[in-house]
Each structure stands twice: as structure tokens, then as C-alpha cells.
Design an enzyme around this catalytic site. Sequence first.
Site, PDB file in Angstrom:
ATOM      1  N   ARG A  17      -8.405  31.815 113.926  1.00  0.00           N
ATOM      2  CA  ARG A  17      -8.349  32.942 112.991  1.00  0.00           C
ATOM      3  C   ARG A  17      -7.098  33.794 113.205  1.00  0.00           C
ATOM      4  O   ARG A  17      -6.165  33.757 112.428  1.00  0.00           O
ATOM      5  CB  ARG A  17      -9.628  33.792 113.145  1.00  0.00           C
ATOM      6  CG  ARG A  17      -9.904  34.737 111.964  1.00  0.00           C
ATOM      7  CD  ARG A  17      -9.066  35.995 111.924  1.00  0.00           C
ATOM      8  NE  ARG A  17      -9.277  36.862 113.085  1.00  0.00           N
ATOM      9  CZ  ARG A  17      -8.586  37.971 113.277  1.00  0.00           C
ATOM     10  NH1 ARG A  17      -7.635  38.341 112.417  1.00  0.00           N
ATOM     11  NH2 ARG A  17      -8.787  38.701 114.357  1.00  0.00           N
ATOM     12  N   ASP A  18      -7.062  34.533 114.285  1.00  0.00           N
ATOM     13  CA  ASP A  18      -5.946  35.449 114.528  1.00  0.00           C
ATOM     14  C   ASP A  18      -4.639  34.695 114.724  1.00  0.00           C
ATOM     15  O   ASP A  18      -3.567  35.170 114.352  1.00  0.00           O
ATOM     16  CB  ASP A  18      -6.258  36.308 115.749  1.00  0.00           C
ATOM     17  CG  ASP A  18      -5.362  37.525 115.854  1.00  0.00           C
ATOM     18  OD1 ASP A  18      -4.827  37.955 114.829  1.00  0.00           O
ATOM     19  OD2 ASP A  18      -5.198  38.049 116.972  1.00  0.00           O
ATOM     20  N   HIS A 209      -7.735  42.233 124.642  1.00  0.00           N
ATOM     21  CA  HIS A 209      -6.996  41.387 123.696  1.00  0.00           C
ATOM     22  C   HIS A 209      -5.524  41.768 123.851  1.00  0.00           C
ATOM     23  O   HIS A 209      -5.123  42.865 123.450  1.00  0.00           O
ATOM     24  CB  HIS A 209      -7.496  41.659 122.274  1.00  0.00           C
ATOM     25  CG  HIS A 209      -6.765  40.908 121.209  1.00  0.00           C
ATOM     26  ND1 HIS A 209      -7.368  39.909 120.472  1.00  0.00           N
ATOM     27  CD2 HIS A 209      -5.500  41.017 120.718  1.00  0.00           C
ATOM     28  CE1 HIS A 209      -6.508  39.436 119.580  1.00  0.00           C
ATOM     29  NE2 HIS A 209      -5.359  40.102 119.720  1.00  0.00           N
ATOM     30  N   CYS A 242       2.709  39.225 115.765  1.00  0.00           N
ATOM     31  CA  CYS A 242       2.390  40.537 115.224  1.00  0.00           C
ATOM     32  C   CYS A 242       3.447  40.917 114.199  1.00  0.00           C
ATOM     33  O   CYS A 242       4.624  41.054 114.544  1.00  0.00           O
ATOM     34  CB  CYS A 242       2.339  41.580 116.329  1.00  0.00           C
ATOM     35  SG  CYS A 242       1.974  43.225 115.692  1.00  0.00           S
TER      36      CYS A 242
END
Length: 305
Positions: A17-18, A209, A242
Site C-alpha cells: 500500500r504505502d 513508522h 515521500c
Amino acid sequence: MSAALPRHVTLVDVGPRDGLQNEAAPVPTEAKIELVHRLQQAGCREIEVTSYVSPKWVPQMADNHAVMSGLQRRDGVRYSVLTPNLKGFEAALADRPDEIVVFGAASQAFSRRNINCSIEESIERFAPVVAAARGQGIKVRSAISCALGCPYQGEVTADEVEHVVRLMKSIGVQHCGVADTIGVGTPRRVQAAMERALRHFPAEDVSGHFHDTYGQALANIYACLELGVHVFDASVGGLGGCPYAKGATGNVATEDVVFMLNGLGIATGIDLDGLVDAAAYISGVIGRPPVSRVARAVLAKRAAA
């Protein structure tokens, strides 16, 4: 191994997912399913599979139903999904997730810039999602983003982190994840943030995380271990990035974490070679080598042999 460190660590692999959500080129549904299968074959027991957000905003996750439907589920494996609102939760419900994830920022600037509301307003939006999930017997995990720093605000204090921890607790969230979204945290600052979460949740329901933008992720995990925290998110192959921090390498690689924990004598139940196989597989699919130092080293050793 220090007696103060946990004997076992639970790793939540967020790669499917991430890790994949920011990939520009579509990743085939079959490859996402295969990645989950390889992770569970390697011994991963916590896997964040997909998210139920608008395809307009995250097109990579538009195949969420197909991915969840295509899984060959294993007993003892928890399959979690991200559901940012009630509509997303209702869509996810048909796919029988074991856990849902809601997320809020520790930075007011980040919250307003990204979801156009205050932290407090975002929590109000999550409240009916949490209530609906718990009413169905589905565990709810929260992720507090930008807990160590914000691309708009700059430094984020431990007081700001605790404010969101309290709010999450108040709406019935069962697990609190503290996330260094842009990877600027260092061990002592990470411990300060984690100590605030531990005031409100037991150690088994607090997780870290960490992004490895500045190379601090493993050091930050060790700092959490010193506090008794023993649940961490990680991403196979170091998948992810990110969009708010230039040069960010994304999530800490699961293989790198497992290698360190193996060296500390801390059990994870995950086979390192199997994990490297999964990293090599998905890296081949997206067309670039793993970010993970351990995966690169192991694959180079295999090639030489």
C-alpha cells in the site's frame, strides 16, 4: 542482547500500500497480489494491502477490490487497509479487511494543506469510521503523520504529538502509530514522541513508522526498542517515497530491519532470504533495484556465487 530490549518484534509490511501508492506507472493487479503472497510466504503476519481512497487522488489504488478479492489468505495473517472516510470504509467492508487504518497529522499546517481542515476536524471525520469498524469487530489502527517534522511547519513538538494521541484515543482507536513522514527524526526526539504515545496506549498498541530520508530509521527503531516498543511498519525493498521531502528514500526497508533484529537476537518470524526474494520480485516489476542495502548485498552475493 540487552535484557531491556523486547524478545520479539512485530513488523507490519506496508509495501503493497504505502510503498506502491506513489508509483507513477500503474503496477499490475496481479503483481500486487503476488507481492502479498510472497510476503506471507516469507513469514510476514501483518500486511497493509491497499487503500480505499478516491481513484482521482490515488489512481494506483483503484484496483483495491480486485487485489483483496484475489488474495489467497493464510490463517494467522492480518490484512489491513487504509480507509480515510466512511465511504471508503463501506467500500472496504465487502472485502473483509482484518484491520483498518485512519490517519491524522500532528501538524496543523500539514493537515490544512493536505486535507483542507484542522486536526480536530479531521478527527471528527474519523469518529464515525472508527465506530462503524468496531461495530463490525474490525480492529482500528491510527497513524499520526509528521510526528517528528513537517514540510510546511518545520519542527513538531512532543506536546503536539500527544494532542493527536489523545484525540485518537477519545474516538476509540485501538492502536497508535507514530510516523516520521519526512524522515527527519533522530533517536532522542523519537523517544520523546513515543513516550507521549505510551502514556495513553500500552506498548503492544504503539508502533513506529520511519522514513529513511536522512539515514536515521534503524537508529530510531533501536531507540524505540529501548522503550519497549516492539511493533514497526516497514516496506519490502524500501518501496515508497515521500512527495513532501525532496530526496526522501521512503519507508525503511523490511529486510534492513530484519537483518538488524536478527543481529540483536530479536525474533520476527520472518525469513530474510524470502523477504529478499519478494523485494527482488517487486523491484523487477517496477523496473528499478531495491533501495534496501540488505537486499542489494544479498542479491549481489547470490549473483557472485
